[in-house]
Each structure stands twice: as structure tokens, then as C-alpha cells.
Design an enzyme around this catalytic site. Structure first.
Site, short mmCIF file in Angstrom:
data_model
loop_
_atom_site.label_atom_id
_atom_site.label_comp_id
_atom_site.label_asym_id
_atom_site.label_seq_id
_atom_site.Cartn_x
_atom_site.Cartn_y
_atom_site.Cartn_z
N ASN A 35 -14.26 0.93 -3.84
CA ASN A 35 -14.26 0.90 -5.30
C ASN A 35 -13.96 -0.50 -5.81
OD1 ASN A 35 -14.29 1.69 -7.93
ND2 ASN A 35 -12.16 2.31 -7.92
N GLU A 43 -1.08 -16.46 -10.23
CA GLU A 43 -0.24 -15.59 -11.06
C GLU A 43 1.24 -15.86 -10.86
OE1 GLU A 43 -1.39 -11.60 -10.56
OE2 GLU A 43 -3.33 -11.91 -11.50
N TYR A 77 0.85 -1.20 0.00
CA TYR A 77 0.00 0.00 0.00
C TYR A 77 0.88 1.24 0.00
CZ TYR A 77 -3.93 -3.01 0.93
OH TYR A 77 -4.88 -3.97 0.83
N CYS A 107 -6.66 -5.12 -7.46
CA CYS A 107 -6.34 -4.74 -6.08
C CYS A 107 -5.80 -5.93 -5.30
CB CYS A 107 -7.58 -4.18 -5.41
SG CYS A 107 -9.11 -4.83 -6.05
N HIS A 108 -5.94 -7.13 -5.84
CA HIS A 108 -5.44 -8.31 -5.11
C HIS A 108 -3.92 -8.37 -5.16
CE1 HIS A 108 -5.91 -9.62 -9.31
NE2 HIS A 108 -4.81 -10.29 -9.06
#
Length: 82
Positions: free
Chosen positions: A36, A70, A13, A43-44
Site C-alpha cells: 500500500n 524531520e 512495527y 510509513c517512513h
DNA sequence: CGTATGACGTGCA
DNA sequence: GTGCACGCCATAC
């Protein structure tokens, strides 16, 4: 900003906020992401400074699963910093 | 405009 | 390693 994160990338962050513009707005980053729920924003791929997955609008479990898919190495709730 | 909240961070016991 | 308190920014109402 988060949208620019590529596959396999894992930013904190703080990093996101820093790159966004305000290095001190990391708190707001999570706040905004939470409300949002934009699928266009991975956002993960944003984790805490402790390297913990943190949270996710669909559940931290999903977040971990996506990250692992991923290619991100995750140990339980911990993320291996690359 | 003012208040409350949060997917947080850091420091200390 | 865990728990508690304080501080910070942006957003929502």
C-alpha cells in the site's frame, strides 16, 4: 495508525501493530505498508525493533533522508530512539 | 479456501 | 556483530 504518527515521531512495527489492535500483527504491518504505497501514510516513520530503518518503497536511503529532515537522529542505518 | 510471500522478531551458534 | 532457522499475521493470487 501510521498516519497518526507526527513529525519527529518514530514508532516500531510492533508499536504500530500494538496500537492498531493486534500486537502480534507487526509482521503484516510491514507487508501491508509495502504494497500500500500510500503517500498519505508516513510509513517512513516506522522502523524495526532493532532501531534499524528497515526498508522503504522508495528505497531506504530516501527513508533515512526524510527522517533526518524531520529532525530524527540517524546513524547510518541506525535510529536513535527518543 | 489453500498456498506462498514479506518493509519482521527472537533465539542460538 | 553476523548468519541461519523458525514462528507469526495479513494480503495477494
Amino acid at each position: 495508525m501510521v498516519r497518526k504518527i507526527k513529525k519527529g515521531e518514530v514508532l516500531t512495527y510492533k508499536e504500530v501493530a500494538k496500537k492498531a489492535k493486534n500486537p502480534l500483527a507487526w509482521r503484516a504491518v510491514g507487508n501491508i505498508l509495502n504494497k500500500n504505497k500510500d503517500p498519505s501514510v508516513p510509513c517512513h516513520r516506522v522502523v524495526r525493533s532493532d532501531k534499524r530503518v528497515g526498508g522503504y518503497n522508495k528505497g531506504k536511503k530516501e527513508k533515512i533522508k526524510l527522517l533526518k529532515k524531520e529532525g530524527v537522529k540517524i546513524k547510518g542505518e541506525r535510529v536513535f530512539h527518543i
